[in-house]
Design a protein around this motif. Structure first.
Motif, PDB file in Angstrom:
ATOM      1  N   PRO A 135     -43.121  35.918   5.428  1.00 60.86           N
ATOM      2  CA  PRO A 135     -44.368  36.260   4.724  1.00 60.86           C
ATOM      3  C   PRO A 135     -44.168  36.947   3.381  1.00 60.86           C
ATOM      4  CG  PRO A 135     -44.003  37.766   6.555  1.00 60.86           C
ATOM      5  CD  PRO A 135     -42.942  36.712   6.654  1.00 60.86           C
ATOM      6  N   GLN A 136     -43.010  37.612   3.185  1.00 60.71           N
ATOM      7  CA  GLN A 136     -42.778  38.324   1.930  1.00 60.71           C
ATOM      8  C   GLN A 136     -42.490  37.335   0.794  1.00 60.71           C
ATOM      9  OE1 GLN A 136     -40.749  38.575   4.598  1.00 60.71           O
ATOM     10  NE2 GLN A 136     -40.924  40.630   5.470  1.00 60.71           N
ATOM     11  N   PRO A 137     -42.872  37.667  -0.437  1.00 59.22           N
ATOM     12  CA  PRO A 137     -42.534  36.796  -1.576  1.00 59.22           C
ATOM     13  C   PRO A 137     -41.018  36.629  -1.702  1.00 59.22           C
ATOM     14  CG  PRO A 137     -44.159  38.442  -2.222  1.00 59.22           C
ATOM     15  CD  PRO A 137     -43.686  38.840  -0.851  1.00 59.22           C
ATOM     16  N   LEU A 138     -40.590  35.431  -2.075  1.00 64.71           N
ATOM     17  CA  LEU A 138     -39.172  35.137  -2.246  1.00 64.71           C
ATOM     18  C   LEU A 138     -38.877  34.775  -3.698  1.00 64.71           C
ATOM     19  CD1 LEU A 138     -38.455  32.955   0.939  1.00 64.71           C
ATOM     20  CD2 LEU A 138     -37.763  35.332   0.543  1.00 64.71           C
ATOM     21  N   ASP A 139     -37.736  35.242  -4.173  1.00 60.75           N
ATOM     22  CA  ASP A 139     -37.249  34.891  -5.511  1.00 60.75           C
ATOM     23  C   ASP A 139     -36.489  33.571  -5.383  1.00 60.75           C
ATOM     24  OD1 ASP A 139     -35.995  34.621  -7.949  1.00 60.75           O
ATOM     25  OD2 ASP A 139     -35.327  36.709  -8.077  1.00 60.75           O
TER      26      ASP A 139
END
Length: 254
Positions: A135-139
């Motif tokens: 769920p966390q934003p990914l680079d």
């Protein structure tokens, strides 16, 4: 004797991997049971690969042999006959005559695995069995930069799980390691001549942790140099991994 080549797909959620198990819950067990109902010799399968519990396949290849006298159907009917005896989560995608010397494992020149990630705060329920929910934003550019550094002939000791015995040879060659993005769906595509135990899951988990900022992209080189599993990131969950294709050079792929 007649030799046949099968290309097999399965949802691994309910199975203890490809290989035959004492419990009878290996995918191999169910296909061999189907073949035993069709052919009195009860042929055994020789596969191109193994998959762990919970891992899926779209293009696993296997072969078997039967006496010519036992094959009493048109060749095109074999796929229908086998699939009629299999559960809904296992399917033979192709069943063809193979050359007498064809070997599903030893003739394979490479394999492609795909790892699915759903990168969105809310999980897509249609992908819950085939993609890891992050769920966390990914680079993603950082992940792609790191993935590119895995291509080539490397010692992948830092990305394999310990099977309880010393690993003598951990050198493998990756010909492709890339990340495709389509909206919130990320697909890690990994190709190579051979893979270590849980190597793809170790790579996928580490790349996600790089995307989360837990490691810089350049750390992938240091991880390889350490040759120690403790130097790299986590194993990604099994359910996101699919054995996508097996390659056979001039004879075609699975």
């Amino acid at each position: 004797m007649l030799r046949f080549k099968l290309t097999i797909a399965y949802d691994g959620k309910a199975w203890q991997g490809w290989q035959s198990q004492k419990s009878g819950l290996g995918v191999q067990d169910r296909i061999e049971a189907a073949l035993a109902r069709l052919f009195p010799c009860a042929p055994k399968l020789t596969s191109s690969s193994r998959t762990d519990a919970g891992v899926h396949a779209f293009g696993l290849v296997a072969h078997f042999e039967i006496p010519r006298a036992e094959f009493r159907m048109p060749a095109r009917h074999l796929i229908l006959a086998v699939n009629a005896l299999l559960p809904d989560d296992i399917r033979v995608r192709s069943a063809v005559r193979a050359a007498p010397g064809f070997h599903a494992r030893f003739d394979a020149t490479g394999k492609q695995y795909r790892y699915g990630i759903w990168n969105h705060p809310a999980m897509n329920p249609l992908l819950r069995h085939t993609a890891w929910h992050v769920p966390q934003p990914l680079d993603v550019p950082a992940m792609q930069e790191a993935a590119a550094q895995l291509i080539g002939r490397r010692d992948f000791r830092s990305f394999t799980a310990n099977r309880g015995a010393p690993l003598e040879d951990a050198v493998r060659t990756l010909t492709r390691c890339e990340i495709r993005k389509a909206g919130p769906k990320l697909t890690i595509i990994i190709e190579g001549g051979g893979f270590l135990y849980k190597m793809c899951r170790g790579i996928a988990g580490t790349l996600v942790q790089i995307g989360q900022g837990k490691y810089p992209a350049a750390a992938i080189v240091e991880m390889l140099d350490e040759q120690d599993r403790r130097a790299s990131g986590m194993n990604a969950p099994a359910h996101g991994l699919i054995l996508w294709r097996v390659f056979y050079g001039k004879t075609g792929d699975g």
